[in-house]
Design a protein around this motif. Structure first.
Motif, mmCIF file in Angstrom:
data_model
loop_
_atom_site.group_PDB
_atom_site.id
_atom_site.type_symbol
_atom_site.label_atom_id
_atom_site.label_comp_id
_atom_site.label_asym_id
_atom_site.label_seq_id
_atom_site.Cartn_x
_atom_site.Cartn_y
_atom_site.Cartn_z
ATOM 1 N N PRO A 286 0.962 -1.174 -0.530
ATOM 2 C CA PRO A 286 0.603 0.424 -0.165
ATOM 3 C C PRO A 286 1.144 0.910 -0.139
ATOM 4 N N THR A 287 0.640 2.420 -0.732
ATOM 5 C CA THR A 287 1.252 2.904 -0.323
ATOM 6 C C THR A 287 0.930 4.368 0.647
ATOM 7 N N TYR B 15 2.812 2.294 2.892
ATOM 8 C CA TYR B 15 3.004 1.365 4.060
ATOM 9 C C TYR B 15 4.515 0.741 3.690
ATOM 10 N N LEU C 79 -6.523 -1.584 6.491
ATOM 11 C CA LEU C 79 -6.295 0.363 5.586
ATOM 12 C C LEU C 79 -7.233 1.087 4.869
ATOM 13 N N THR D 117 -6.983 3.565 -0.551
ATOM 14 C CA THR D 117 -5.456 3.240 -0.688
ATOM 15 C C THR D 117 -4.543 2.477 -2.073
ATOM 16 N N CYS E 175 -2.794 0.291 -4.027
ATOM 17 C CA CYS E 175 -1.955 -0.390 -3.548
ATOM 18 C C CYS E 175 -1.261 -1.372 -4.667
ATOM 19 N N ARG F 277 -6.717 -0.567 -5.544
ATOM 20 C CA ARG F 277 -7.777 0.167 -4.543
ATOM 21 C C ARG F 277 -8.060 -0.536 -3.204
#
Length: 111
Positions: free
Chosen positions: A35-36, A38, A61, A65, A67, A80
């Motif tokens: 994930p962006t 993370y 999440l 988000t 990913c 997403r």
């Protein structure tokens, strides 16, 4: 019952969310999810369709988000997050529909 809300101007995203009838196949395939914002996580794909997938036991999440899903020897796919439920994991929508041949390859890895 879980309520999912998605408000988005992206026509693909809206169509994928509205048409949740794409056939889903139960699988058990190891993958990596990044994930962006993370760290990368090792996950198991639980089910998959041309438009999305779910994974078991990930940390929560926020909805939408972005990913990147990596399936070793198959490829990388942008997605997403759509939903998350305690004890069930999370659901994701692919940014672009999967090619049916790629879907077949992923399903075959679960056999």
């Amino acid at each position: 019952m879980m309520k999912i809300t998605w408000v988005d101007d992206d026509s693909y995203a809206a169509a994928a969310q509205e048409d949740r009838s794409a056939p889903r196949t139960r699988i058990n395939v190891p993958a990596r999810l990044r994930p962006t914002g993370y760290k990368r996580r090792n996950v198991f794909l639980r089910n998959i369709s041309l438009s999305g997938f779910s994974v078991a036991s990930i940390d929560r999440l926020p909805a939408h988000t972005r990913c990147r899903l990596t399936i070793p020897e198959v490829g990388r796919f942008d997605a997403r997050s759509i939903w998350w439920e305690q004890g069930r994991g999370g659901g994701f929508a692919f940014e672009q529909l999967l090619d049916s041949r790629i879907l077949a390859t992923i399903i075959a890895r679960s056999s």
